[in-house]
Design a protein around this motif. Structure first.
Motif, PDB file in Angstrom:
ATOM      1  N   THR A  99       0.843  -1.193   0.000  1.00  0.00           N
ATOM      2  CA  THR A  99       0.000   0.000   0.000  1.00  0.00           C
ATOM      3  C   THR A  99       0.877   1.241   0.000  1.00  0.00           C
ATOM      4  N   VAL A 155      -5.712   0.946  -7.455  1.00  0.00           N
ATOM      5  CA  VAL A 155      -4.553   0.131  -7.795  1.00  0.00           C
ATOM      6  C   VAL A 155      -3.761   0.845  -8.877  1.00  0.00           C
ATOM      7  N   GLY A 157       0.116   0.699 -11.029  1.00  0.00           N
ATOM      8  CA  GLY A 157       1.113  -0.296 -11.386  1.00  0.00           C
ATOM      9  C   GLY A 157       2.301   0.310 -12.103  1.00  0.00           C
ATOM     10  N   THR A 170       2.566  -3.636  -8.391  1.00  0.00           N
ATOM     11  CA  THR A 170       1.166  -3.171  -8.304  1.00  0.00           C
ATOM     12  C   THR A 170       0.900  -2.699  -6.883  1.00  0.00           C
TER      13      THR A 170
END
Length: 170
Positions: A99, A155, A157, A170
């Motif tokens: 995170t 999300v 990436g 990711t």
């Protein structure tokens, strides 16, 4: 003197001439000069010279300088061969955060290695999805990407690729 890739080989030659340029004769003694970055070998440790003689140095698997000493009839020659990294075979993601806080800088890092585990320097192609990014050059086998995820959670990436190898974040 020269440069080769780790694990490769190079022919080393000496010549012996008299003051008039005529070929000399004798026995050349070949020797590796310690310390070596890793094990290396010579195809011959003694050769007969009739004007010139050679041996083949098979370079070890580690980068660095390999030196060969040739001695004949009281003369000495030293050859220095620099072994450089081989082709990139491994790209390892070294920072995989699960995170990150939105709108803060995130630093991603990969390490590059050749077949023998030597840190490798090469251009890394970074692709950041959905966030601006700044890349750095590879230094001592490490490349980094600094990026800032947007102001919305979700999300994000990034991928790093080099030499046909890919690392995904990711």
């Amino acid at each position: 003197h020269g440069t080769r890739t780790v694990g490769g080989s190079i022919s080393i030659e000496v010549s012996l001439r008299d003051g008039f340029g005529n070929p000399g004769s004798g026995t050349v003694s070949w020797k590796l000069i310690e310390p070596l970055p890793s094990a290396a070998s010579l195809s011959a440790t003694s050769t007969t010279i009739a004007g010139s003689a050679s041996t083949i140095l098979t370079i070890g698997t580690k980068t660095g300088q390999y030196q060969v000493l040739a001695q004949v009839n009281g003369y000495t020659a030293t050859f220095t061969i620099t072994a450089e990294q081989g082709a990139i075979t491994t790209i390892l993601p070294m920072s995989i955060p699960a995170t990150a806080t939105v709108n803060t800088t995130l630093r991603l890092r990969v390490e590059l290695y050749d077949l023998y585990g030597n840190p490798a320097v090469a251009a890394v192609d970074w692709q950041a999805q959905g966030m601006p990014a700044t890349t750095t050059q590879t230094i001592n086998g490490t490349a980094t990407l600094e990026s800032t995820p947007g102001t919305r959670s979700g999300v994000y990436g990034a991928t790093a690729s080099c030499g046909g190898r890919i690392a995904t974040f990711t």
